[in-house]
Design a protein around this motif. Sequence first.
Motif, mmCIF file in Angstrom:
data_model
loop_
_atom_site.group_PDB
_atom_site.id
_atom_site.type_symbol
_atom_site.label_atom_id
_atom_site.label_comp_id
_atom_site.label_asym_id
_atom_site.label_seq_id
_atom_site.Cartn_x
_atom_site.Cartn_y
_atom_site.Cartn_z
ATOM 1 N N SER A 63 6.426 -9.187 4.957
ATOM 2 C CA SER A 63 7.950 -8.827 5.151
ATOM 3 C C SER A 63 7.936 -7.335 5.806
ATOM 4 O O SER A 63 9.306 -7.676 5.658
ATOM 5 N N HIS A 64 7.377 -6.715 6.014
ATOM 6 C CA HIS A 64 7.661 -6.088 6.412
ATOM 7 C C HIS A 64 8.563 -6.546 8.828
ATOM 8 O O HIS A 64 9.129 -6.028 8.853
ATOM 9 N N HIS A 136 7.085 0.946 0.146
ATOM 10 C CA HIS A 136 6.202 0.216 -1.561
ATOM 11 C C HIS A 136 6.347 1.508 -2.809
ATOM 12 O O HIS A 136 5.762 1.116 -3.907
ATOM 13 N N HIS A 202 -3.374 -1.306 4.878
ATOM 14 C CA HIS A 202 -2.176 -0.955 4.682
ATOM 15 C C HIS A 202 -1.180 0.007 3.726
ATOM 16 O O HIS A 202 -1.895 -0.451 2.638
ATOM 17 N N ASP A 276 0.242 -6.649 -1.961
ATOM 18 C CA ASP A 276 1.286 -5.745 -2.112
ATOM 19 C C ASP A 276 2.167 -6.485 -2.641
ATOM 20 O O ASP A 276 3.146 -5.849 -2.998
ATOM 21 N N ASP A 277 2.296 -7.614 -1.622
ATOM 22 C CA ASP A 277 3.837 -8.569 -2.186
ATOM 23 C C ASP A 277 2.919 -9.849 -2.572
ATOM 24 O O ASP A 277 3.846 -10.920 -1.939
HETATM 25 ZN ZN LIG Z 1 3.884 -4.330 2.438
#
Ligand SMILES: [Zn+2]
Length: 329
Positions: A63-64, A136, A202, A276-277
Amino acid sequence: MSACGGSAPTPVTAGKPCGSGNVVSGRPLHIVSTVAPITSIIANIAGGSGAVITGLVPEGTNSHTFEPPPSAAKFLEESDVVFINGLVLEEPTKDLAQANIKSGAEVCEIATEFMPEDEWIYDFSFPKAGGKPNPHLWTDPAMAKEYARVVRDTLVKRNPENASVFTANFTAFAAKVDALDTAMKSATATIPQADRKLLTYHDAYAYFARHYNWTVVGAIQPSSFEEPTPKEIANLITQVKKEKVKAVFGSEVFPSPVLEQIGKETKAKYIDVLRDDDLLGNPGSPEHSWMGLMRFDFVTMVEALGGDASVLKALDVSDVVKDSAVYPQ
Ligand SMILES: [Zn+2]
């Protein structure tokens, strides 16, 4: 590292507050979101109102560095609200949204809306010189409740005929978030303070760690999102040994051989399944939700550090209302 290049960070300009678009009535609200955990929180608040919710960032992608495809413009043109995380996570998507949304629609930067800039965390993979804070916030349940509150307040303003739906959903969702938070505090208490150390690939747990009084001792992934250099790896190995870190945690979205190397050389356990996502399972499955994702990560971390995660495992992590959002895969 050229992105940092010594140039001044881009200043964050405050847009209009969330909820300042036109009122929509007599038809469903069209909502666009970015990453899956935020889409899930929105779906829990908007469910039952008839709102059409479309996520843009495919699950399992970075996503980054995500650049929205040209096809995203169609969803953005039709949207009434584009919810993004903010804190400089989704600049290409924000730019495309601002160029394509219709008059009366809005881009709501959820985290930027509720968190003052002096509380943003800059750290390992998100150094201040790069101008991008750690985005985050959703891995901290207390802050996830703030996301839900901003979504509720925005939707109540934009679609007042469904205000009671959004309000009731928020109340139910907030109760479940509080239960997760309480369970995580209990589980944390089963880990000796000295062992509550996170070294992750991450860098997604900065706000989580501050909330639960854990320490993030480092992140393996450099701010460029490339692999670390041999020197950086050597430094991490020294640090893991010195701080007696019990486990190192990798990421589902960023598989890396470096983690295994650090694990082997330090005898720390290495666990490569944190997310994380990227939600668990497929859309429609019971744990495919923000809460399912967080419970999975928390259980994984607690058990790897020698704690007891049974209170977390006993939680019901199902959505408060049927999730009919579109999650690209
Ligand atoms: Zn992330």
